[in-house]
Each structure stands twice: as structure tokens, then as C-alpha cells.
Design an enzyme around this catalytic site. Sequence first.
Site: not given
Length: 317
Positions: A213-215, A219, A234
Site C-alpha cells: 500500500t505504500d510502495l 521505500n 503498511k
Amino acid sequence: MTGLVPEPFASQVSGYPGDAVEPGASYAVPGDVWVRALPRLLADLLDEWALTPDGATRWGVCAVVVPVTGPEGPAALKVTWPHLEARAEHLALRAWGGLGAVRLLRAHPHRFALLLERLDPARDLSAAPVDEACAVIGELLAQLSRPALPQTPSLSGYVARQLATGFGGTLERHPPLPNRATDVLPRRFLDQGRRLAADLVADPGIDADLLHTDLHFANVLGSERQRWLAIDPKPMSGDRAFEVAPVLWNRADELGSGSALRWSLRRRLDIVCEHAGIDVDRARAWTIVREVDNALQEPAGSARASLSVAVIKAMND
């Protein structure tokens, strides 16, 4: 161990209100309480896991990462301020088993503490050619694809909450939202966000996959074991098309303006989807839903709200 907690990080987190680490929990740890206890927590973890710090502490929005050496060799001790998004990080990393993501060596879930393999913090995708970076992220999303875990928050739950209290029914049943939603976004985008969310959540497979969800570009870190690895998930159970949006709103200063901005956004989306095996139309729809939600967290006229409008327009054109 006070020296392991950078002052800017302590100051930042001290302002955080408590965030429930379980849905419906009645108590959460305020940031100032947690920061005061952090030096002792780090000392205890170093002692219990037989770790020796061997580098400068790195930090982000919610966590410190201390380079260490221990029984597993060079590693990184990550300790996160307790909040709901981080609750299942260890579960997702364990499920991925080092394929496409940083390898988990040990975990103390109740302390929000992870011992991770050592990666190269100086090598991420923030300065890589953007087409190449998008391809890497798409390939990582393909590697991370696997069935959902029952312990992670669900995308259907997220959508239900938004429809009940966010960009959905609130506008029709009550006066405008406190941040005057129609000042932040045109009404047609609010309506579209609600409509798309309601349509997407009706899919019986909406919670089928384990999501990062937060790539985004920062990251992803370099590794000797695999050239690039994802960090800082996340986790959520959901639709893989939900994963693409962070690539669009990061490195925003490189998007250009006018027709170039639309072209840049659509190209990023197409590249990620092609390499990840994600349906482009569903990725566009989920991006609109996510950006409507993001915009409503921002003051009207802010740069972030304006970026949300630009992304939504590009997904519609």
C-alpha cells in the site's frame, strides 16, 4: 541510549496524538509518552537480542532504524511509534520471506520492534530515471503478490469507513465536512470518488491479496541479495490495483505542468501496471478514490490538495 534517538525525530513524534493499534481500542500511546520511553526500549532490545549499534540512527515519520551487529550479522533494528498501519508489518514481511522485500530476522510485535536484514540506505529510487524506477516498482509488486493474511486491515473496511464518514454519505446526509470538502475538491470529483468506491467494494475479490500500500521510490532500497527490495509496508488485504497510486504522487516536482503532467502521470501508471500485471483501468479508479481521500485531509488550496486534483484530472482524461 538517548544518543540513539535523534532530537528532530523526538520533537516530531512528541506531537503525535495516540493512534489505536487495534480497531476499536479504547487507549492509544501518545507520541510524547512513547518517545520518553524509547531510549529504555532500545536499550532493552539491544540487550535481549545481543545487538551492538554500529552506525548512525536513521529515522522517518514514525520509526527509528539503528544499524546493529548481532548473532545474525549486520542488521537493522527498527522501532516504530505504535499505530494501526504498522501493526501487521511483521506479518507481511514474514509472509514475503525476503522475496521482493526486506527480510525479517526477528520481531517483537507488542513493542513494534523488528530486526531486519541490513540494506543500503544510500541507494533508493529517488534519483533513478523515473521510467526505470516505475518498472522496478512494478516488478516488486509482482513479486509481492500473494494471498491476503486474515490479520491485516481490509480494503473493504477502509472503503466502508470512507463512504460512511469521509467523501461519501456525509456530504448527502449532513452539512459539509469540517474542512469544507467542496472547497478542496470540485463536487464532481467527490461524487466520482463515492461512486467508484461503491462500485469497487462490490467486487467479491476486493480483499483477496496481501498489499504493501505504500510502495514508492523512497521505500525501495538497494541490497546485495537482490538488487532492489521493498521496505516499510503498511499491510492491507485488498485489490492489487490499489497499490499503484503512491508512485504517482511521489517525485511530484518531476511531473511537469499542463499536458506534460497528464502524460507523466499516465506513463508512470502504465509502466507500473505493465510490470506488475495490474489492470490499468482498475488502477486509475483506485487512484481517484485514494486521491479524493488524500485531498480531504489537506487544507483547501494547499500544494498537496492541488496535486490530488491534478492526479484525479489525469486519471479521468
